[in-house]
Design an enzyme around this catalytic site. Structure first.
Site, PDB file in Angstrom:
ATOM      1  N   GLN A  37     -33.199   9.516  21.702  1.00  0.00           N
ATOM      2  CA  GLN A  37     -34.044   9.775  22.882  1.00  0.00           C
ATOM      3  C   GLN A  37     -33.784  11.136  23.540  1.00  0.00           C
ATOM      4  O   GLN A  37     -34.720  11.889  23.814  1.00  0.00           O
ATOM      5  CB  GLN A  37     -33.849   8.666  23.908  1.00  0.00           C
ATOM      6  CG  GLN A  37     -34.612   8.901  25.207  1.00  0.00           C
ATOM      7  CD  GLN A  37     -34.714   7.643  26.052  1.00  0.00           C
ATOM      8  OE1 GLN A  37     -35.098   6.588  25.566  1.00  0.00           O
ATOM      9  NE2 GLN A  37     -34.387   7.755  27.322  1.00  0.00           N
TER      10      GLN A  37
ATOM     11  N   ALA B  29     -33.901   5.201  18.844  1.00  0.00           N
ATOM     12  CA  ALA B  29     -34.436   6.570  18.802  1.00  0.00           C
ATOM     13  C   ALA B  29     -33.405   7.556  19.342  1.00  0.00           C
ATOM     14  O   ALA B  29     -32.645   7.202  20.245  1.00  0.00           O
ATOM     15  CB  ALA B  29     -35.691   6.660  19.651  1.00  0.00           C
TER      16      ALA B  29
ATOM     17  N   HIS C 183     -25.160   1.309  30.223  1.00  0.00           N
ATOM     18  CA  HIS C 183     -23.925   1.479  30.993  1.00  0.00           C
ATOM     19  C   HIS C 183     -22.862   2.219  30.179  1.00  0.00           C
ATOM     20  O   HIS C 183     -22.159   3.086  30.688  1.00  0.00           O
ATOM     21  CB  HIS C 183     -23.385   0.119  31.446  1.00  0.00           C
ATOM     22  CG  HIS C 183     -24.280  -0.559  32.444  1.00  0.00           C
ATOM     23  ND1 HIS C 183     -23.881  -0.873  33.714  1.00  0.00           N
ATOM     24  CD2 HIS C 183     -25.573  -0.973  32.353  1.00  0.00           C
ATOM     25  CE1 HIS C 183     -24.876  -1.451  34.381  1.00  0.00           C
ATOM     26  NE2 HIS C 183     -25.911  -1.537  33.565  1.00  0.00           N
TER      27      HIS C 183
ATOM     28  N   ASP D 261     -17.093  -0.182  35.652  1.00  0.00           N
ATOM     29  CA  ASP D 261     -18.483  -0.462  35.964  1.00  0.00           C
ATOM     30  C   ASP D 261     -18.518  -1.401  37.169  1.00  0.00           C
ATOM     31  O   ASP D 261     -17.685  -2.308  37.284  1.00  0.00           O
ATOM     32  CB  ASP D 261     -19.173  -1.129  34.778  1.00  0.00           C
ATOM     33  CG  ASP D 261     -20.688  -1.052  34.890  1.00  0.00           C
ATOM     34  OD1 ASP D 261     -21.276  -0.200  34.212  1.00  0.00           O
ATOM     35  OD2 ASP D 261     -21.269  -1.831  35.684  1.00  0.00           O
TER      36      ASP D 261
ATOM     37  N   SER E  81     -32.811   6.676  31.546  1.00  0.00           N
ATOM     38  CA  SER E  81     -34.044   7.270  31.029  1.00  0.00           C
ATOM     39  C   SER E  81     -34.698   8.148  32.090  1.00  0.00           C
ATOM     40  O   SER E  81     -35.156   9.260  31.796  1.00  0.00           O
ATOM     41  CB  SER E  81     -35.016   6.169  30.597  1.00  0.00           C
ATOM     42  OG  SER E  81     -34.509   5.511  29.461  1.00  0.00           O
TER      43      SER E  81
ATOM     44  N   GLU F 110     -32.785  11.269  32.388  1.00  0.00           N
ATOM     45  CA  GLU F 110     -32.963  12.106  31.197  1.00  0.00           C
ATOM     46  C   GLU F 110     -34.313  12.823  31.248  1.00  0.00           C
ATOM     47  O   GLU F 110     -34.436  13.969  30.798  1.00  0.00           O
ATOM     48  CB  GLU F 110     -32.817  11.249  29.924  1.00  0.00           C
ATOM     49  CG  GLU F 110     -31.353  10.863  29.670  1.00  0.00           C
ATOM     50  CD  GLU F 110     -31.172   9.615  28.806  1.00  0.00           C
ATOM     51  OE1 GLU F 110     -32.086   9.256  28.043  1.00  0.00           O
ATOM     52  OE2 GLU F 110     -30.092   8.989  28.906  1.00  0.00           O
TER      53      GLU F 110
HETATM   54  N1  UDP Z   1     -31.705   5.019  24.330  1.00  0.00           N
HETATM   55  C1  UDP Z   1     -31.773   5.772  23.174  1.00  0.00           C
HETATM   56  N2  UDP Z   1     -32.566   5.345  22.164  1.00  0.00           N
HETATM   57  C2  UDP Z   1     -33.306   4.212  22.245  1.00  0.00           C
HETATM   58  C3  UDP Z   1     -33.243   3.442  23.431  1.00  0.00           C
HETATM   59  C4  UDP Z   1     -32.439   3.879  24.464  1.00  0.00           C
HETATM   60  O1  UDP Z   1     -31.114   6.813  23.057  1.00  0.00           O
HETATM   61  O2  UDP Z   1     -34.005   3.896  21.296  1.00  0.00           O
HETATM   62  C5  UDP Z   1     -30.778   5.444  25.404  1.00  0.00           C
HETATM   63  C6  UDP Z   1     -31.477   6.195  26.504  1.00  0.00           C
HETATM   64  O3  UDP Z   1     -31.501   7.579  26.226  1.00  0.00           O
HETATM   65  C7  UDP Z   1     -30.610   5.840  27.708  1.00  0.00           C
HETATM   66  C8  UDP Z   1     -30.105   4.444  27.398  1.00  0.00           C
HETATM   67  O4  UDP Z   1     -30.223   4.292  25.994  1.00  0.00           O
HETATM   68  O5  UDP Z   1     -29.516   6.717  27.790  1.00  0.00           O
HETATM   69  C9  UDP Z   1     -30.906   3.352  28.079  1.00  0.00           C
HETATM   70  O6  UDP Z   1     -30.564   3.307  29.417  1.00  0.00           O
HETATM   71  P1  UDP Z   1     -31.623   3.036  30.561  1.00  0.00           P
HETATM   72  O7  UDP Z   1     -30.875   3.010  31.848  1.00  0.00           O
HETATM   73  O8  UDP Z   1     -32.733   3.990  30.486  1.00  0.00           O
HETATM   74  O9  UDP Z   1     -32.248   1.618  30.204  1.00  0.00           O
HETATM   75  P2  UDP Z   1     -31.612   0.180  29.839  1.00  0.00           P
HETATM   76  O10 UDP Z   1     -31.470   0.167  28.374  1.00  0.00           O
HETATM   77  O11 UDP Z   1     -30.309   0.082  30.568  1.00  0.00           O
HETATM   78  O12 UDP Z   1     -32.645  -0.763  30.321  1.00  0.00           O
END
Ligand code: UDP
Length: 505
Positions: free
Chosen positions: A365, A363, A29, A138, A385, A388
């Site tokens: 990501q 990571a 978020h 939010d 994700s 992305e």
């Molecule tokens: N993310 C990242 N590295 C990690 C894990 C997550 O950059 O190791 C980022 C990912 O790119 C995304 C967010 O964290 O922007 C996770 O949001 P998502 O809605 O995919 O999943 P949630 O964590 O809310 O279940």
């Protein structure tokens, strides 16, 4: 004491909008909220982001770098008063983010967050260099209704979700889709949509519905949505026009789609620190990817909240190994794993050295997905994700766990046609030890092969994913709808603008 970075003192434009973002303290978020703030600031707005201390620390490098480049963004943090919500010893480990708050304390956590209303109000009235013109809250923070009204400013609901998901959740509630359906795992058709989609109550119960003790909170969330002055969503119109329009019509309010907000980050430097400090060196990571063929690497991550079941971790690892493709697998911190799973991961890491890269922690990501070596993304279908993956033009292997993830899987597989499902039907919420293995190694292997190769179907999925990526870039550029919506927000909420007229145009 609060850590306060005063920003905007040397305002370029006294009439500029000042958005105050109140994100949920969860990576899924706050990351898109920060990106949205940066995009608005790029177009001349002032933005303040409020956060809890350890959550703020994770995004501070991103904010600092934006400030250095001249954007009027600031980050203000407020500690949570856990004693006031019945936790005199505080939260275990001092947790202030959804990824480290124990599930049994979740309601107390939400209550403690709601108590930030007072300190935020005081900050904005007394200390902030300029008064707010709009609260971007939010949707999980119904208490911002009172915050916005006492400050006398409009409030927008922020969703890090797609319109398809939000509309489905809205419709199952509005049309009582589960009435007379006692089995939470029995599929029903989502009412009020042209196309046919089946969901179960367990997969899509409505926001905060079906959790004992959360009934009042869920009602408050709904009321706050009804009374909002508009909606900001991290999605884009060209990808799901009927659902964006459908949600706007259902709520009778303007929906500003502003995504994919990750595309704010165009440089390796800011991509590498997005969301938290990465636990691998970004240059090493890029060098590792540089060595691989274009489109050959499978990226595997389950977001920030999912806790891995040890048996499932091993099964997934064996499936990835058997697939034969190079992979980057985000396994999170070693402390997250039980001994057997940890030993398995260490052995696997040694066995696949050179072909498989395990990331022990956070990571980078968005950086990895945007590298040309990336070929597919095995995802839990968190919306960020998923989007992305879309922005990077990659097909996905979908493995939803809970909340909005089953609807996002439908979005990827049935609406966008870029996903291969591993076939999980029932949510697992915050459980670490399951009785059975849900997804067998053969299923993982087959799904990965299908996404990476998969003959004509695979080619179709890749083609659609590439097309979506082109649209995603276009929507964020001059002439695109997300770009126009970002500018429109900055204009609509500047000092003296009449939102009532503008917001319902
Ligand atoms: N993310 C990242 N590295 C990690 C894990 C997550 O950059 O190791 C980022 C990912 O790119 C995304 C967010 O964290 O922007 C996770 O949001 P998502 O809605 O995919 O999943 P949630 O964590 O809310 O279940």
């Amino acid at each position: 004491t609060n850590h306060i970075q005063a920003a905007g003192d040397e305002a370029k434009d006294d009439a500029a909008a000042h958005f105050v973002f109140v994100p949920l303290m969860a990576q899924g978020h706050i990351i898109p909220a920060v990106d949205t703030a940066l995009l608005l600031a790029t177009h001349g707005a002032h933005c303040t982001i409020v956060a809890t201390p350890s959550t703020a620390a994770r995004v501070r490098p991103t904010i600092d770098s934006a400030r250095r480049s001249g954007l009027a963004v600031s980050l203000v943090d407020f500690p949570l008063d856990y004693a006031a919500v019945g936790l005199p010893d505080g939260m275990p480990g001092g947790a202030d983010n959804m990824d480290n708050v124990p599930p049994e304390h979740m309601l107390a956590y939400y209550s403690a967050i709601a108590l930030l209303s007072g300190p935020i109000k005081t900050y904005l009235r007394v200390h902030a260099p300029r008064p707010p013109t709009c609260i971007v809250s939010d949707f999980c923070h119904p208490w911002t209704r009172e915050l916005a009204s006492s400050l006398g400013v409009p409030r927008l609901s922020f969703f890090s979700m797609c319109a398809f998901c939000v509309l489905c959740q809205h419709n199952v509630e509005r049309f009582n889709a589960y009435d007379g359906v006692p089995d939470p795992n029995e599929p029903v058709v989502v009412p009020g949509l042209e196309k046919r989609f089946e969901v179960t109550r367990a997969q899509a119960p409505g926001f905060f519905r079906g959790w004992p003790g959360w009934e009042k909170f869920a009602d408050d969330v709904e009321r706050a949505l009804v009374e909002a002055d508009g909606v900001v969503m991290n999605t884009f119109e060209e990808m799901e026009p009927e659902y964006v329009a459908g949600y706007a019509a259902a709520r009778g309010m303007k929906v500003w789609t502003v995504g994919p907000v990750s595309l704010y980050h165009q440089h390796a430097g800011t991509l590498a620190t997005r969301g938290d400090t990465a636990s691998i060196d970004a240059d090493d990571c890029v060098r590792w990817l540089d060595d691989k063929e274009p489109g050959s690497v499978v990226y595997v991550s389950f977001g920030s909240i999912v806790h891995a079941d040890p048996k499932q971790v091993m099964e997934l690892g064996l499936g990835l190994e058997a697939s034969g493709y190079p992979f980057v697998w985000v396994v999170k911190g070693a402390e997250r794993h039980q001994a057997a799973a940890l030993a398995f991961l260490r052995e696997l890491e040694a066995r696949v050295a050179g072909r498989g890269l395990l990331v022990w922690g956070w990571a980078p990501q968005a950086l990895i997905l945007s590298h040309r070596a990336a070929g597919a993304f095995v995802t839990h279908c968190g919306w960020n994700s998923t989007l992305e993956a879309v922005a990077a033009g990659l097909p996905v292997v979908t493995w939803p766990h809970f909340t909005d993830q089953f609807l996002n899987e439908k979005m990827a597989v049935e609406v966008l046609g870029i996903g291969v499902s591993v076939g999980v039907k029932e949510p697992v919420v915050f459980q670490v030890d399951h009785k059975d293995i849900l997804v067998r190694r053969e299923t993982v292997e087959a799904a990965v092969r299908s996404a990476m190769d998969g003959g004509e179907d695979g080619e179709e999925r890749r083609r659609r994913a590439r097309e979506l990526a082109v649209k995603a870039r276009a929507t964020m550029s001059e002439g695109g709808s997300s770009n126009a919506n970002i500018r429109d927000l900055v204009r609509c909420f500047q000092v003296g603008a009449t939102q009532e007229q503008d917001a319902t145009e």
